[in-house]
Scaffold this motif. Structure first.
Motif, PDB file in Angstrom:
ATOM      1  N   ASP A   1       0.863  -1.180   0.000  1.00 52.55           N
ATOM      2  CA  ASP A   1       0.000   0.000   0.000  1.00 52.55           C
ATOM      3  C   ASP A   1       0.898   1.228   0.000  1.00 52.55           C
ATOM      4  O   ASP A   1       1.958   1.219   0.598  1.00 52.55           O
TER       5      ASP A   1
ATOM      6  N   VAL B   1       1.379   5.302   0.880  1.00 57.11           N
ATOM      7  CA  VAL B   1       0.763   6.376   1.667  1.00 57.11           C
ATOM      8  C   VAL B   1       1.342   7.759   1.372  1.00 57.11           C
ATOM      9  O   VAL B   1       0.707   8.761   1.648  1.00 57.11           O
ATOM     10  N   PHE B   2       2.547   7.807   0.813  1.00 56.37           N
ATOM     11  CA  PHE B   2       3.179   9.112   0.656  1.00 56.37           C
ATOM     12  C   PHE B   2       4.318   9.041  -0.358  1.00 56.37           C
ATOM     13  O   PHE B   2       5.033   8.048  -0.416  1.00 56.37           O
TER      14      PHE B   2
ATOM     15  N   GLU C   1       6.594   5.927   0.588  1.00 56.19           N
ATOM     16  CA  GLU C   1       6.314   5.342   1.888  1.00 56.19           C
ATOM     17  C   GLU C   1       5.050   4.491   1.841  1.00 56.19           C
ATOM     18  O   GLU C   1       4.077   4.840   1.186  1.00 56.19           O
ATOM     19  N   SER C   2       5.092   3.366   2.562  1.00 56.71           N
ATOM     20  CA  SER C   2       3.905   2.523   2.724  1.00 56.71           C
ATOM     21  C   SER C   2       3.651   2.373   4.218  1.00 56.71           C
ATOM     22  O   SER C   2       4.394   2.896   5.043  1.00 56.71           O
TER      23      SER C   2
END
Lengths: 370, 129
Positions: B37, B39-40, B60-61
Protein backbone atom coordinates in the motif's frame (compact mmCIF):
# COMPACT_ATOMS: atom_id res chain seq x y z
CA UNK A 1 11.80 -21.53 11.10
CA UNK A 2 8.82 -22.68 13.20
CA UNK A 3 5.38 -22.42 11.64
CA UNK A 4 1.98 -22.48 13.31
CA UNK A 5 -0.66 -25.13 12.75
CA UNK A 6 -2.38 -22.62 10.42
CA UNK A 7 0.57 -22.24 8.03
CA UNK A 8 -1.17 -24.05 5.16
CA UNK A 9 -4.28 -21.90 5.66
CA UNK A 10 -2.16 -18.77 5.24
CA UNK A 11 -0.55 -20.01 2.02
CA UNK A 12 -3.95 -20.97 0.64
CA UNK A 13 -5.17 -17.43 1.39
CA UNK A 14 -2.22 -15.94 -0.52
CA UNK A 15 -0.41 -14.51 2.50
CA UNK A 16 2.95 -12.76 2.34
CA UNK A 17 4.94 -14.53 5.04
CA UNK A 18 7.67 -12.92 7.17
CA UNK A 19 9.98 -13.81 10.03
CA UNK A 20 8.32 -12.55 13.22
CA UNK A 21 10.55 -13.23 16.25
CA UNK A 22 11.58 -16.52 14.67
CA UNK A 23 8.09 -17.51 13.50
CA UNK A 24 7.04 -17.64 9.88
CA UNK A 25 3.87 -15.55 10.08
CA UNK A 26 1.53 -13.74 7.64
CA UNK A 27 2.27 -10.01 7.45
CA UNK A 28 -0.65 -9.43 5.08
CA UNK A 29 -3.00 -11.27 2.74
CA UNK A 30 -4.19 -8.28 0.71
CA UNK A 31 -3.22 -4.77 1.81
CA UNK A 32 -2.72 -3.57 5.36
CA UNK A 33 -5.19 -0.62 5.30
CA UNK A 34 -7.83 -2.79 3.66
CA UNK A 35 -7.45 -5.52 6.30
CA UNK A 36 -7.50 -2.88 9.02
CA UNK A 37 -10.82 -1.48 7.80
CA UNK A 38 -12.32 -4.96 7.53
CA UNK A 39 -11.80 -5.37 11.28
CA UNK A 40 -13.19 -1.91 12.11
CA UNK A 41 -16.24 -2.28 9.88
CA UNK A 42 -17.03 -6.01 9.99
CA UNK A 43 -14.65 -8.65 11.39
CA UNK A 44 -11.17 -10.11 11.07
CA UNK A 45 -9.55 -13.45 11.85
CA UNK A 46 -6.05 -13.66 13.36
CA UNK A 47 -3.62 -16.53 13.86
CA UNK A 48 -2.10 -16.09 17.33
CA UNK A 49 -0.63 -19.57 17.67
CA UNK A 50 2.86 -18.08 17.95
CA UNK A 51 2.02 -16.61 21.36
CA UNK A 52 2.99 -18.52 24.50
CA UNK A 53 0.31 -20.25 26.57
CA UNK A 54 1.34 -21.37 30.05
CA UNK A 55 -0.91 -23.17 32.52
CA UNK A 56 -0.15 -23.22 36.24
CA UNK A 57 -1.85 -25.74 38.53
CA UNK A 58 -1.45 -27.33 41.95
CA UNK A 59 -1.82 -26.01 45.49
CA UNK A 60 1.16 -23.64 45.22
CA UNK A 61 0.31 -22.30 41.74
CA UNK A 62 -1.35 -19.07 42.80
CA UNK A 63 1.38 -18.05 45.20
CA UNK A 64 4.00 -18.88 42.57
CA UNK A 65 2.41 -16.71 39.89
CA UNK A 66 1.70 -13.98 42.48
CA UNK A 67 5.39 -13.85 43.34
CA UNK A 68 6.33 -13.10 39.72
CA UNK A 69 3.56 -10.88 38.27
CA UNK A 70 2.71 -7.30 39.25
CA UNK A 71 -1.08 -7.62 39.48
CA UNK A 72 -2.93 -9.11 42.45
CA UNK A 73 -4.45 -12.49 41.57
CA UNK A 74 -6.38 -12.65 44.83
CA UNK A 75 -8.74 -10.11 43.27
CA UNK A 76 -9.40 -12.15 40.12
CA UNK A 77 -12.49 -14.37 40.24
CA UNK A 78 -13.15 -17.52 38.20
CA UNK A 79 -13.79 -16.67 34.59
CA UNK A 80 -12.11 -13.29 34.78
CA UNK A 81 -9.04 -12.05 32.90
CA UNK A 82 -6.46 -9.53 34.02
CA UNK A 83 -3.72 -7.62 32.21
CA UNK A 84 -0.41 -7.81 34.07
CA UNK A 85 3.29 -7.20 33.78
CA UNK A 86 6.31 -9.24 34.72
CA UNK A 87 9.14 -7.03 35.96
CA UNK A 88 12.77 -7.56 36.81
CA UNK A 89 14.16 -6.63 40.26
CA UNK A 90 14.80 -3.06 38.98
CA UNK A 91 11.19 -2.60 37.89
CA UNK A 92 12.07 -2.96 34.19
CA UNK A 93 9.40 -4.72 32.12
CA UNK A 94 10.16 -8.32 31.05
CA UNK A 95 6.79 -8.94 29.42
CA UNK A 96 3.16 -7.90 29.41
CA UNK A 97 0.73 -10.77 29.74
CA UNK A 98 -2.91 -11.73 30.22
CA UNK A 99 -3.88 -13.98 33.13
CA UNK A 100 -7.13 -15.95 33.07
CA UNK A 101 -8.46 -17.72 36.14
CA UNK A 102 -9.86 -21.11 35.17
CA UNK A 103 -11.62 -23.43 37.65
CA UNK A 104 -8.49 -25.47 38.42
CA UNK A 105 -5.63 -23.43 37.05
CA UNK A 106 -4.20 -20.07 36.06
CA UNK A 107 -3.77 -19.65 32.32
CA UNK A 108 -1.21 -17.09 31.10
CA UNK A 109 -0.70 -15.76 27.59
CA UNK A 110 2.76 -14.30 26.96
CA UNK A 111 4.29 -12.58 23.95
CA UNK A 112 5.83 -14.65 21.17
CA UNK A 113 8.99 -12.54 21.47
CA UNK A 114 9.30 -13.48 25.15
CA UNK A 115 8.33 -17.15 25.10
CA UNK A 116 11.93 -18.16 25.66
CA UNK A 117 12.53 -15.81 28.59
CA UNK A 118 9.28 -15.92 30.54
CA UNK A 119 8.99 -19.68 31.06
CA UNK A 120 12.53 -20.11 32.47
CA UNK A 121 11.95 -16.96 34.55
CA UNK A 122 8.97 -18.62 36.24
CA UNK A 123 10.86 -21.89 36.68
CA UNK A 124 13.77 -20.03 38.25
CA UNK A 125 11.41 -18.46 40.77
CA UNK A 126 9.37 -21.55 41.65
CA UNK A 127 11.01 -21.76 45.07
CA UNK A 128 10.04 -25.37 45.88
CA UNK A 129 6.30 -24.69 45.69
CA UNK A 130 3.92 -27.61 45.10
CA UNK A 131 2.77 -26.61 41.61
CA UNK A 132 3.17 -27.48 37.94
CA UNK A 133 3.81 -25.32 34.89
CA UNK A 134 2.55 -26.87 31.66
CA UNK A 135 3.40 -25.25 28.33
CA UNK A 136 0.20 -25.57 26.27
CA UNK A 137 1.54 -23.55 23.32
CA UNK A 138 1.89 -26.55 21.00
CA UNK A 139 -1.22 -28.54 21.86
CA UNK A 140 -3.62 -25.58 21.96
CA UNK A 141 -4.29 -23.47 18.91
CA UNK A 142 -4.97 -19.78 19.50
CA UNK A 143 -6.88 -17.61 17.11
CA UNK A 144 -8.86 -14.45 17.42
CA UNK A 145 -11.96 -12.99 15.84
CA UNK A 146 -12.34 -9.24 16.28
CA UNK A 147 -14.75 -6.64 14.97
CA UNK A 148 -18.44 -5.67 15.17
CA UNK A 149 -19.76 -8.80 13.40
CA UNK A 150 -17.92 -11.30 15.59
CA UNK A 151 -20.93 -12.84 17.35
CA UNK A 152 -22.88 -13.35 14.16
CA UNK A 153 -19.94 -15.12 12.50
CA UNK A 154 -19.00 -17.26 15.48
CA UNK A 155 -22.47 -18.27 16.70
CA UNK A 156 -23.29 -20.89 14.02
CA UNK A 157 -19.99 -22.70 14.71
CA UNK A 158 -20.21 -22.90 18.47
CA UNK A 159 -22.03 -26.00 19.77
CA UNK A 160 -22.18 -24.97 23.41
CA UNK A 161 -21.04 -22.11 25.63
CA UNK A 162 -21.02 -21.65 29.37
CA UNK A 163 -22.61 -18.20 29.04
CA UNK A 164 -24.50 -16.52 26.25
CA UNK A 165 -22.07 -15.76 23.42
CA UNK A 166 -22.92 -12.09 23.02
CA UNK A 167 -23.18 -11.29 26.72
CA UNK A 168 -19.81 -12.17 28.20
CA UNK A 169 -18.33 -8.88 29.45
CA UNK A 170 -14.93 -7.61 28.30
CA UNK A 171 -11.91 -9.36 29.87
CA UNK A 172 -13.67 -12.62 30.77
CA UNK A 173 -13.24 -16.25 29.72
CA UNK A 174 -15.68 -19.16 29.39
CA UNK A 175 -15.80 -22.78 28.34
CA UNK A 176 -17.24 -23.73 24.98
CA UNK A 177 -17.54 -26.63 22.56
CA UNK A 178 -16.39 -26.14 18.98
CA UNK A 179 -16.20 -28.88 16.30
CA UNK A 180 -16.92 -31.40 19.07
CA UNK A 181 -13.85 -30.25 21.03
CA UNK A 182 -13.48 -28.42 24.32
CA UNK A 183 -12.50 -24.81 23.79
CA UNK A 184 -12.09 -21.57 25.70
CA UNK A 185 -13.49 -18.24 24.54
CA UNK A 186 -12.02 -15.07 26.03
CA UNK A 187 -13.29 -11.53 25.50
CA UNK A 188 -9.82 -10.11 25.11
CA UNK A 189 -8.03 -8.69 22.09
CA UNK A 190 -5.49 -6.29 20.67
CA UNK A 191 -7.53 -4.20 18.26
CA UNK A 192 -9.80 -1.90 20.24
CA UNK A 193 -12.74 -3.93 18.94
CA UNK A 194 -14.95 -6.43 20.72
CA UNK A 195 -14.26 -10.04 19.90
CA UNK A 196 -12.98 -13.35 21.17
CA UNK A 197 -9.59 -14.91 21.57
CA UNK A 198 -10.23 -18.61 21.10
CA UNK A 199 -8.26 -21.57 22.43
CA UNK A 200 -8.95 -25.03 21.03
CA UNK A 201 -6.92 -28.18 20.28
CA UNK A 202 -4.30 -27.40 17.62
CA UNK A 203 -5.46 -30.26 15.39
CA UNK A 204 -8.92 -28.65 15.11
CA UNK A 205 -7.62 -25.14 14.40
CA UNK A 206 -7.13 -25.40 10.59
CA UNK A 207 -10.67 -26.70 10.04
CA UNK A 208 -12.12 -24.09 12.39
CA UNK A 209 -10.22 -21.33 10.55
CA UNK A 210 -11.66 -22.49 7.21
CA UNK A 211 -15.17 -22.81 8.63
CA UNK A 212 -15.09 -19.28 10.06
CA UNK A 213 -14.14 -17.83 6.69
CA UNK A 214 -16.71 -20.02 4.93
CA UNK A 215 -19.70 -19.33 7.18
CA UNK A 216 -18.58 -15.71 7.57
CA UNK A 217 -19.25 -15.47 3.85
CA UNK A 218 -17.47 -12.19 3.15
CA UNK A 219 -18.17 -10.64 6.56
CA UNK A 220 -14.77 -11.78 7.81
CA UNK A 221 -11.28 -11.84 6.31
CA UNK A 222 -7.93 -13.16 7.52
CA UNK A 223 -5.79 -10.36 8.98
CA UNK A 224 -1.99 -10.29 9.00
CA UNK A 225 0.46 -8.90 11.53
CA UNK A 226 0.68 -5.61 9.59
CA UNK A 227 -2.93 -4.65 10.31
CA UNK A 228 -2.69 -6.17 13.80
CA UNK A 229 -0.06 -3.50 14.45
CA UNK A 230 -2.03 -0.57 12.98
CA UNK A 231 -5.13 -1.66 14.92
CA UNK A 232 -3.30 -1.85 18.25
CA UNK A 233 -1.62 1.54 17.73
CA UNK A 234 -5.01 3.18 17.11
CA UNK A 235 -6.25 1.41 20.25
CA UNK A 236 -3.28 2.86 22.18
CA UNK A 237 -2.11 -0.60 23.24
CA UNK A 238 1.60 -1.03 23.94
CA UNK A 239 3.78 -3.57 22.16
CA UNK A 240 6.65 -5.34 23.85
CA UNK A 241 9.88 -4.28 22.13
CA UNK A 242 8.42 -0.87 21.19
CA UNK A 243 6.65 0.82 24.11
CA UNK A 244 7.71 -1.79 26.65
CA UNK A 245 11.26 -2.96 27.26
CA UNK A 246 13.49 -3.80 30.19
CA UNK A 247 14.51 -0.11 30.14
CA UNK A 248 10.94 1.13 30.65
CA UNK A 249 8.96 0.96 33.87
CA UNK A 250 5.19 0.47 34.25
CA UNK A 251 4.47 3.99 35.54
CA UNK A 252 6.01 5.87 32.64
CA UNK A 253 4.22 3.45 30.28
CA UNK A 254 0.89 4.44 31.86
CA UNK A 255 0.46 0.92 33.21
CA UNK A 256 0.49 1.75 36.92
CA UNK A 257 -3.00 0.19 37.14
CA UNK A 258 -1.40 -3.22 36.51
CA UNK A 259 0.97 -2.88 39.48
CA UNK A 260 -0.57 -3.69 42.85
CA UNK A 261 2.02 -2.62 45.38
CA UNK A 262 -0.17 -3.85 48.25
CA UNK A 263 -0.76 -7.53 47.67
CA UNK A 264 -0.69 -10.61 49.90
CA UNK A 265 2.46 -12.07 48.31
CA UNK A 266 5.72 -10.16 47.74
CA UNK A 267 6.71 -10.09 44.05
CA UNK A 268 9.79 -9.52 41.93
CA UNK A 269 10.51 -5.83 41.47
CA UNK A 270 8.14 -4.74 44.25
CA UNK A 271 10.66 -2.59 46.13
CA UNK A 272 11.98 -0.90 43.02
CA UNK A 273 8.42 -0.32 41.76
CA UNK A 274 7.35 1.20 45.09
CA UNK A 275 10.30 3.59 44.87
CA UNK A 276 9.64 4.45 41.20
CA UNK A 277 5.99 5.10 42.05
CA UNK A 278 6.93 7.38 44.93
CA UNK A 279 9.44 9.31 42.80
CA UNK A 280 6.95 9.63 39.96
CA UNK A 281 7.85 8.99 36.33
CA UNK A 282 10.31 11.31 34.55
CA UNK A 283 8.71 10.70 31.17
CA UNK A 284 5.33 9.55 29.97
CA UNK A 285 3.94 7.48 27.12
CA UNK A 286 1.75 9.66 24.91
CA UNK A 287 -0.17 9.67 21.68
CA UNK A 288 0.92 12.01 18.91
CA UNK A 289 -0.87 13.39 15.92
CA UNK A 290 1.57 14.05 13.07
CA UNK A 291 0.81 17.03 10.83
CA UNK A 292 2.36 15.59 7.69
CA UNK A 293 1.81 12.75 5.29
CA UNK A 294 5.13 11.30 6.43
CA UNK A 295 4.96 8.62 9.07
CA UNK A 296 6.86 9.09 12.34
CA UNK A 297 8.45 5.74 13.12
CA UNK A 298 10.15 3.95 16.00
CA UNK A 299 13.35 5.66 17.15
CA UNK A 300 12.69 9.12 15.69
CA UNK A 301 13.38 12.00 18.12
CA UNK A 302 10.62 14.31 19.37
CA UNK A 303 11.44 18.00 19.91
CA UNK A 304 9.83 20.80 21.88
CA UNK A 305 12.24 23.45 20.67
CA UNK A 306 15.72 22.21 21.66
CA UNK A 307 16.93 19.72 22.79
CA UNK A 308 14.95 16.55 22.13
CA UNK A 309 12.22 15.81 24.71
CA UNK A 310 11.41 12.29 23.67
CA UNK A 311 11.38 9.46 21.18
CA UNK A 312 8.79 7.76 18.98
CA UNK A 313 8.11 4.11 19.87
CA UNK A 314 5.49 3.24 17.21
CA UNK A 315 3.97 5.10 14.28
CA UNK A 316 1.52 4.36 11.51
CA UNK A 317 -0.59 6.05 8.87
CA UNK A 318 -3.94 5.64 10.68
CA UNK A 319 -6.51 4.08 8.36
CA UNK A 320 -9.38 5.10 10.66
CA UNK A 321 -8.32 8.73 11.17
CA UNK A 322 -6.72 9.38 7.79
CA UNK A 323 -3.48 10.90 9.09
CA UNK A 324 -0.30 9.56 10.69
CA UNK A 325 -0.31 8.89 14.42
CA UNK A 326 2.38 7.72 16.78
CA UNK A 327 3.10 6.70 20.33
CA UNK A 328 6.23 7.74 22.14
CA UNK A 329 7.85 8.77 25.36
CA UNK A 330 8.18 12.49 26.17
CA UNK A 331 9.38 14.46 29.16
CA UNK A 332 6.69 14.40 31.87
CA UNK A 333 6.17 18.18 31.66
CA UNK A 334 5.21 18.14 27.99
CA UNK A 335 1.78 19.71 27.47
CA UNK A 336 -1.00 19.40 24.87
CA UNK A 337 -0.46 23.09 24.11
CA UNK A 338 3.23 22.57 23.23
CA UNK A 339 4.05 22.69 19.54
CA UNK A 340 6.14 19.58 19.11
CA UNK A 341 8.15 18.37 16.16
CA UNK A 342 9.32 14.94 15.08
CA UNK A 343 12.52 14.59 13.08
CA UNK A 344 11.59 12.34 10.18
CA UNK A 345 14.80 11.53 8.34
CA UNK A 346 16.17 15.04 8.70
CA UNK A 347 12.90 16.92 8.19
CA UNK A 348 11.08 18.32 11.20
CA UNK A 349 7.33 17.87 11.01
CA UNK A 350 4.74 19.29 13.38
CA UNK A 351 3.16 17.08 16.03
CA UNK A 352 0.72 17.46 18.91
CA UNK A 353 -0.09 15.35 21.96
CA UNK A 354 -3.31 13.38 21.59
CA UNK A 355 -5.05 11.42 24.34
CA UNK A 356 -4.76 7.64 24.07
CA UNK A 357 -6.46 5.64 22.73
CA UNK A 358 -6.87 7.23 19.31
CA UNK A 359 -9.76 4.84 18.68
CA UNK A 360 -11.34 2.12 20.79
CA UNK A 361 -14.68 0.48 21.28
CA UNK A 362 -13.55 -1.35 24.42
CA UNK A 363 -11.34 1.02 26.36
CA UNK A 364 -14.03 2.60 28.60
CA UNK A 365 -14.96 -0.91 29.71
CA UNK A 366 -11.33 -1.95 29.98
CA UNK A 367 -10.60 0.86 32.39
CA UNK A 368 -12.71 -0.72 35.07
CA UNK A 369 -12.27 -4.34 34.03
CA UNK A 370 -8.58 -3.77 34.58
CA UNK B 1 2.27 -7.22 -15.44
CA UNK B 2 4.93 -7.91 -18.14
CA UNK B 3 8.09 -5.78 -18.15
CA UNK B 4 8.10 -3.27 -21.01
CA UNK B 5 11.03 -4.18 -23.28
CA UNK B 6 11.73 -0.59 -24.35
CA UNK B 7 12.66 0.57 -20.83
CA UNK B 8 15.92 0.31 -18.89
CA UNK B 9 16.00 -0.67 -15.22
CA UNK B 10 18.02 -0.30 -12.02
CA UNK B 11 18.76 -2.99 -9.43
CA UNK B 12 16.79 -0.79 -6.99
CA UNK B 13 13.63 -1.17 -9.13
CA UNK B 14 13.42 2.16 -10.95
CA UNK B 15 12.70 2.26 -14.68
CA UNK B 16 13.84 4.77 -17.30
CA UNK B 17 12.30 5.70 -20.61
CA UNK B 18 14.75 7.58 -22.82
CA UNK B 19 13.36 10.31 -25.08
CA UNK B 20 16.31 11.99 -26.78
CA UNK B 21 18.30 13.82 -24.10
CA UNK B 22 15.53 13.25 -21.54
CA UNK B 23 14.97 10.37 -19.17
CA UNK B 24 11.53 9.69 -17.70
CA UNK B 25 11.74 7.79 -14.42
CA UNK B 26 9.34 5.69 -12.36
CA UNK B 27 9.34 2.52 -10.25
CA UNK B 28 8.54 -0.97 -11.42
CA UNK B 29 5.42 -3.00 -10.77
CA UNK B 30 7.58 -5.31 -8.65
CA UNK B 31 8.59 -2.38 -6.41
CA UNK B 32 4.95 -1.33 -6.05
CA UNK B 33 3.96 -4.89 -5.12
CA UNK B 34 6.68 -5.03 -2.48
CA UNK B 35 5.59 -1.73 -0.94
CA UNK B 36 2.01 -3.02 -1.12
CA UNK B 37 0.00 0.00 0.00
CA UNK B 38 1.30 3.50 -0.74
CA UNK B 39 0.76 6.38 1.67
CA UNK B 40 3.18 9.11 0.66
CA UNK B 41 5.63 10.18 -2.04
CA UNK B 42 8.23 12.93 -1.93
CA UNK B 43 9.67 14.09 -5.25
CA UNK B 44 12.24 16.78 -6.02
CA UNK B 45 11.19 20.24 -7.21
CA UNK B 46 11.47 21.26 -10.84
CA UNK B 47 15.04 22.38 -11.69
CA UNK B 48 16.53 20.25 -8.88
CA UNK B 49 19.77 18.50 -9.76
CA UNK B 50 19.87 14.73 -9.41
CA UNK B 51 22.88 12.45 -9.41
CA UNK B 52 23.05 8.89 -10.66
CA UNK B 53 22.80 6.36 -7.78
CA UNK B 54 21.86 9.10 -5.28
CA UNK B 55 18.51 9.54 -3.57
CA UNK B 56 16.08 11.84 -5.38
CA UNK B 57 12.96 11.23 -3.30
CA UNK B 58 11.14 8.71 -1.16
CA UNK B 59 8.05 6.57 -1.21
CA UNK B 60 6.31 5.34 1.89
CA UNK B 61 3.90 2.52 2.72
CA UNK B 62 2.29 1.48 6.01
CA UNK B 63 5.20 -0.73 6.96
CA UNK B 64 8.20 0.92 5.36
CA UNK B 65 9.79 3.84 3.55
CA UNK B 66 12.04 3.45 0.50
CA UNK B 67 14.45 5.86 -1.12
CA UNK B 68 13.99 6.60 -4.80
CA UNK B 69 17.38 6.30 -6.51
CA UNK B 70 18.22 8.32 -9.60
CA UNK B 71 19.16 6.09 -12.55
CA UNK B 72 20.92 8.97 -14.34
CA UNK B 73 22.38 12.40 -13.54
CA UNK B 74 20.86 15.66 -14.66
CA UNK B 75 18.28 18.32 -13.97
CA UNK B 76 14.61 17.71 -13.21
CA UNK B 77 12.58 19.43 -15.92
CA UNK B 78 9.17 18.04 -15.06
CA UNK B 79 7.56 16.43 -12.00
CA UNK B 80 4.40 14.32 -12.02
CA UNK B 81 2.51 16.44 -9.50
CA UNK B 82 -0.66 14.36 -9.96
CA UNK B 83 0.90 11.59 -7.85
CA UNK B 84 0.80 13.47 -4.54
CA UNK B 85 -2.99 13.29 -4.42
CA UNK B 86 -3.42 10.07 -6.36
CA UNK B 87 -0.89 7.42 -5.45
CA UNK B 88 -3.11 4.85 -7.16
CA UNK B 89 -1.65 6.05 -10.46
CA UNK B 90 1.62 4.40 -9.46
CA UNK B 91 -0.12 1.15 -8.60
CA UNK B 92 -2.51 1.07 -11.55
CA UNK B 93 -0.16 2.36 -14.22
CA UNK B 94 3.45 2.03 -13.01
CA UNK B 95 5.04 2.40 -16.47
CA UNK B 96 2.86 5.17 -17.83
CA UNK B 97 0.70 7.47 -15.68
CA UNK B 98 2.75 6.58 -12.61
CA UNK B 99 5.91 8.25 -13.96
CA UNK B 100 7.67 10.41 -11.38
CA UNK B 101 10.21 12.80 -12.89
CA UNK B 102 11.57 13.82 -16.28
CA UNK B 103 15.32 14.45 -16.20
CA UNK B 104 17.41 16.38 -18.69
CA UNK B 105 20.48 14.13 -18.75
CA UNK B 106 23.97 15.55 -18.37
CA UNK B 107 25.53 12.31 -19.60
CA UNK B 108 23.18 10.21 -21.77
CA UNK B 109 25.85 7.50 -21.92
CA UNK B 110 24.91 6.61 -18.31
CA UNK B 111 21.87 4.85 -19.73
CA UNK B 112 24.15 2.15 -21.13
CA UNK B 113 25.01 1.02 -17.58
CA UNK B 114 21.35 0.37 -16.75
CA UNK B 115 19.77 -3.08 -16.91
CA UNK B 116 17.86 -4.26 -19.93
CA UNK B 117 14.40 -5.78 -19.35
CA UNK B 118 15.92 -9.26 -19.68
CA UNK B 119 18.66 -8.62 -17.15
CA UNK B 120 16.21 -7.01 -14.72
CA UNK B 121 13.86 -9.97 -15.13
CA UNK B 122 16.75 -12.28 -14.23
CA UNK B 123 17.33 -10.28 -11.06
CA UNK B 124 13.64 -10.54 -10.13
CA UNK B 125 13.68 -14.29 -10.74
CA UNK B 126 16.66 -14.72 -8.44
CA UNK B 127 15.11 -12.50 -5.72
CA UNK B 128 11.94 -14.53 -5.74
CA UNK B 129 13.85 -17.77 -5.10
Amino acid sequence: MPRTCLYENHLKAGATMVDFHGWEMPIRYTQIPQEHQKVRLSAGLFDLCHMGRLEFSGPGAEEWVQSVVTTDLSRIEFGHARYSLICDPNGGILDDIIIYRLPKSLFLVVNASNRDTVKPWFEEHKGGRDAQLADRSEELGMLSIQGPQYVRILAPLVEWTEHSLGKLPYYHIMKAKILGKRALLATTGYTGENGFEIYLPAEAAPEFWDKLLETGNGLIAPIGLGARDTLRVEAGMPLYGNELTRETNPFEAGLGFAVKLQKPVPFIGQEALARLNAEGPKRKLVGLRIFSKKVARQGMPIYNGEPAVGIVTSGIPSPTLGFPIAMGYVDKNTQVSDSLEVDIRGTRVQARLEPLPFFSRTRHKAAHAL
Amino acid sequence: MPLPKNLRYTPTHEWVRVEGAFAIVGITDFAVEQLSDLVFIELPAKDAKVKKDARFGEIESTKTVSDLIAPVSGKVVEVNTALADNLDLIKDSPYDQGWMVKISMTDPAEVESLLTANRYQQQLDSEEH
